[in-house]
Structures are given as structure tokens and as C-alpha cells.
Design a protein around this motif. Structure first.
Motif, PDB file in Angstrom:
ATOM      1  N   TYR A  30      18.924  43.594 -24.253  1.00 12.96           N
ATOM      2  CA  TYR A  30      19.683  44.566 -23.464  1.00 12.96           C
ATOM      3  C   TYR A  30      19.092  44.782 -22.072  1.00 12.96           C
ATOM      4  N   ARG A  31      18.019  44.048 -21.751  1.00 13.36           N
ATOM      5  CA  ARG A  31      17.376  44.212 -20.448  1.00 13.36           C
ATOM      6  C   ARG A  31      17.296  42.906 -19.662  1.00 13.36           C
ATOM      7  N   ARG A  32      17.868  41.856 -20.168  1.00  7.22           N
ATOM      8  CA  ARG A  32      17.804  40.558 -19.482  1.00  7.22           C
ATOM      9  C   ARG A  32      18.893  40.441 -18.426  1.00  7.22           C
ATOM     10  N   ARG A  33      18.860  39.325 -17.691  1.00  8.81           N
ATOM     11  CA  ARG A  33      19.816  39.101 -16.595  1.00  8.81           C
ATOM     12  C   ARG A  33      21.260  39.203 -17.085  1.00  8.81           C
ATOM     13  N   ASP A  34      21.544  38.580 -18.211  1.00  9.40           N
ATOM     14  CA  ASP A  34      22.877  38.636 -18.811  1.00  9.40           C
ATOM     15  C   ASP A  34      22.751  39.441 -20.102  1.00  9.40           C
ATOM     16  N   PRO A  35      22.820  40.776 -20.025  1.00  7.18           N
ATOM     17  CA  PRO A  35      22.501  41.626 -21.180  1.00  7.18           C
ATOM     18  C   PRO A  35      23.421  41.397 -22.375  1.00  7.18           C
ATOM     19  N   ALA A  36      22.841  41.585 -23.550  1.00  2.97           N
ATOM     20  CA  ALA A  36      23.603  41.504 -24.790  1.00  2.97           C
ATOM     21  C   ALA A  36      24.556  42.684 -24.870  1.00  2.97           C
ATOM     22  N   GLY A  37      25.510  42.592 -25.733  1.00  2.00           N
ATOM     23  CA  GLY A  37      26.442  43.691 -25.955  1.00  2.00           C
ATOM     24  C   GLY A  37      27.831  43.369 -25.446  1.00  2.00           C
ATOM     25  N   LYS A  38      28.769  44.119 -25.960  1.00  2.00           N
ATOM     26  CA  LYS A  38      30.171  43.924 -25.584  1.00  2.00           C
ATOM     27  C   LYS A  38      30.425  44.530 -24.216  1.00  2.00           C
ATOM     28  N   ARG A  39      31.319  43.903 -23.492  1.00  2.00           N
ATOM     29  CA  ARG A  39      31.697  44.404 -22.169  1.00  2.00           C
ATOM     30  C   ARG A  39      33.198  44.642 -22.166  1.00  2.00           C
ATOM     31  N   ARG A  40      33.565  45.859 -22.434  1.00  2.00           N
ATOM     32  CA  ARG A  40      34.987  46.214 -22.507  1.00  2.00           C
ATOM     33  C   ARG A  40      35.466  46.896 -21.234  1.00  2.00           C
ATOM     34  N   LEU A  41      34.566  47.629 -20.589  1.00  2.00           N
ATOM     35  CA  LEU A  41      34.945  48.386 -19.409  1.00  2.00           C
ATOM     36  C   LEU A  41      34.353  47.740 -18.163  1.00  2.00           C
ATOM     37  N   GLU A  42      34.927  48.034 -17.030  1.00  2.00           N
ATOM     38  CA  GLU A  42      34.426  47.502 -15.774  1.00  2.00           C
ATOM     39  C   GLU A  42      32.980  47.929 -15.535  1.00  2.00           C
ATOM     40  N   LEU A  43      32.648  49.142 -15.899  1.00  2.67           N
ATOM     41  CA  LEU A  43      31.297  49.654 -15.710  1.00  2.67           C
ATOM     42  C   LEU A  43      30.272  48.869 -16.545  1.00  2.67           C
ATOM     43  N   ASP A  44      30.715  48.289 -17.659  1.00  2.00           N
ATOM     44  CA  ASP A  44      29.816  47.499 -18.504  1.00  2.00           C
ATOM     45  C   ASP A  44      29.273  46.268 -17.784  1.00  2.00           C
ATOM     46  N   HIS A  45      29.939  45.850 -16.716  1.00  2.00           N
ATOM     47  CA  HIS A  45      29.510  44.665 -15.972  1.00  2.00           C
ATOM     48  C   HIS A  45      28.499  45.007 -14.875  1.00  2.00           C
ATOM     49  N   VAL A  46      28.215  46.272 -14.673  1.00  4.77           N
ATOM     50  CA  VAL A  46      27.204  46.691 -13.702  1.00  4.77           C
ATOM     51  C   VAL A  46      25.853  46.630 -14.411  1.00  4.77           C
ATOM     52  N   VAL A  47      25.014  45.690 -13.986  1.00  2.00           N
ATOM     53  CA  VAL A  47      23.720  45.487 -14.635  1.00  2.00           C
ATOM     54  C   VAL A  47      22.615  45.491 -13.583  1.00  2.00           C
ATOM     55  N   ALA A  48      21.395  45.696 -14.039  1.00  2.00           N
ATOM     56  CA  ALA A  48      20.246  45.718 -13.137  1.00  2.00           C
ATOM     57  C   ALA A  48      20.043  44.354 -12.494  1.00  2.00           C
ATOM     58  N   GLU A  49      19.628  44.375 -11.251  1.00  2.00           N
ATOM     59  CA  GLU A  49      19.346  43.130 -10.539  1.00  2.00           C
ATOM     60  C   GLU A  49      17.858  42.839 -10.466  1.00  2.00           C
ATOM     61  N   ARG A  50      17.028  43.846 -10.694  1.00  2.00           N
ATOM     62  CA  ARG A  50      15.572  43.690 -10.607  1.00  2.00           C
ATOM     63  C   ARG A  50      14.921  44.292 -11.857  1.00  2.00           C
ATOM     64  N   TRP A  51      13.784  43.743 -12.223  1.00  2.00           N
ATOM     65  CA  TRP A  51      13.019  44.256 -13.360  1.00  2.00           C
ATOM     66  C   TRP A  51      12.414  45.601 -12.988  1.00  2.00           C
ATOM     67  N   SER A  52      12.569  46.576 -13.859  1.00  2.00           N
ATOM     68  CA  SER A  52      12.131  47.949 -13.604  1.00  2.00           C
ATOM     69  C   SER A  52      10.705  48.196 -14.108  1.00  2.00           C
ATOM     70  N   PRO A  53       9.888  48.944 -13.360  1.00  2.00           N
ATOM     71  CA  PRO A  53       8.549  49.310 -13.856  1.00  2.00           C
ATOM     72  C   PRO A  53       8.616  50.100 -15.164  1.00  2.00           C
ATOM     73  N   GLU A  54       9.676  50.879 -15.338  1.00  2.00           N
ATOM     74  CA  GLU A  54       9.838  51.638 -16.581  1.00  2.00           C
ATOM     75  C   GLU A  54       9.979  50.697 -17.778  1.00  2.00           C
ATOM     76  N   TRP A  55      10.607  49.547 -17.570  1.00  2.00           N
ATOM     77  CA  TRP A  55      10.765  48.583 -18.659  1.00  2.00           C
ATOM     78  C   TRP A  55       9.421  47.972 -19.041  1.00  2.00           C
ATOM     79  N   THR A  56       8.539  47.789 -18.070  1.00  2.00           N
ATOM     80  CA  THR A  56       7.201  47.291 -18.388  1.00  2.00           C
ATOM     81  C   THR A  56       6.476  48.321 -19.245  1.00  2.00           C
ATOM     82  N   THR A  57       6.591  49.590 -18.887  1.00  7.52           N
ATOM     83  CA  THR A  57       5.975  50.657 -19.686  1.00  7.52           C
ATOM     84  C   THR A  57       6.569  50.675 -21.090  1.00  7.52           C
TER      85      THR A  57
END
Length: 172
Positions: A79-106
Motif C-alpha cells: 500500500y506504499r509502493r509506486r503502484d499501490p495495491a488495492g482497488k481504485r474505484r474513485l478518481e481520488l484513489d488514483h492520487v498516490v504519493a510521489e516520494r517516499w515519506s520519512p514517516e514510512w521509514t519510521t
């Protein structure tokens, strides 16, 4: 409560318990990098790679930890990779992170700590399960003699009265 270097109080409690990650030889963060698509693991070096970021040592038992046949790290990362897992039903579901977050490292370090603790506890859990399974059984007769059985009629099923429920799923 102070921020504890961006870690919650729960995460702060876990860190001292897992010596493998406390003494990590390498923790190179992937902060600000483009999103990686996959985790890479080098078992001989015990290195877990997230893009150009590396965490080591990560024991093979931690990397391969599964719950009901599902690899926990792969599921978390999915759920945190470039092409995240999960269903994409809504337009907002296609908005994904472009950079790795420091919070994800934590989060990843915390998850690795938790998995390490679970792996460490497996021998004790296995022994306890064996003790329970090989121990004496309690018969229905013994439970009846001690007043545990029969269960009172009020505990046998939930109330099905219209407009409310007195049972387990009662509404206030």
C-alpha cells in the motif's frame, strides 16, 4: 508528552526490546526518493532494500514472517509502493504519493521491531501451546460440579427485541 523524535510512546517502548535493529549497521533512509515498486532482500547480508534505502540487519525470519499465509512486510509495503495495491474505484484513489515519506521509514522500523519480537516469542508460545494441548482436559461433568455449566438461559442468546438489544451489541 514530548515528540520522542517523531515516534509515538508505543514505538519508543519497542525500540529497546529488539537488539537486532538497535545495533543496525546500516540504516540508510530513502526519504524524498521516487517511490519504489518493490522491496528487495539480500538474505546473506540480511539487508532489506526500499529503493536506495537499506535497513540492516533484518533476519530472514523477520523478513519472511507470515500471518495466515500472508507475508506481513509485503502486505505493508504493497500500500506504499509506486503502484499501490488495492482497488481504485474513485478518481481520488488514483492520487498516490510521489516520494517516499520519512514517516514510512519510521513505520517500517517499528514494524520490523514488532515482527522481531514476535519471532523471539515463538519458542515460548510453541512450548505453551504444547503444554496446554498435552495437559489434562476438563470434562463437562467437572464444569457442572463447579457451577460453570449449565450456562444461565440469559447468556445463551442475544435479545432480539424490536427497537433495541440488551445483549452484546446493545445500543446506548
Amino acid at each position: 508528552m514530548p515528540l520522542l523524535n517523531r515516534m509515538s510512546w508505543f514505538q519508543a517502548l519497542l525500540v529497546p526490546l529488539t537488539p537486532a535493529l538497535q545495533t543496525a549497521r546500516e540504516v540508510a533512509a530513502a526519504h524524498g526518493q521516487r517511490m519504489p515498486q518493490a522491496l528487495r532482500y539480500e538474505p546473506a547480508e540480511q539487508k532489506l532494500w526500499v529503493g536506495d534505502g537499506c535497513i540492516a540487519p533484518v533476519p530472514p525470519t523477520t523478513r519472511s514472517y507470515q500471518v495466515s499465509g500472508m507475508n506481513v512486510l509485503d502486505k505493508w509495503f504493497g500500500y506504499r509502493r509506486r503502484d499501490p495495491a488495492g482497488k481504485r474505484r474513485l478518481e481520488l484513489d488514483h492520487v498516490v504519493a510521489e516520494r517516499w515519506s520519512p514517516e514510512w521509514t519510521t513505520e517500517l522500523l517499528t514494524l520490523l521491531n514488532i515482527l522481531g519480537l514476535l519471532v523471539q516469542g515463538e519458542p515460548t508460545q510453541r512450548a505453551l501451546l504444547e503444554d496446554v494441548c498435552s495437559g489434562p482436559l476438563i470434562s463437562a461433568q467437572e464444569l457442572t460440579e463447579h457451577g460453570v455449566l449449565p450456562a444461565p438461559p440469559t447468556t445463551r442468546r442475544l435479545s432480539r427485541r424490536p427497537g433495541g438489544d440488551d445483549g452484546l451489541f446493545a445500543r446506548p
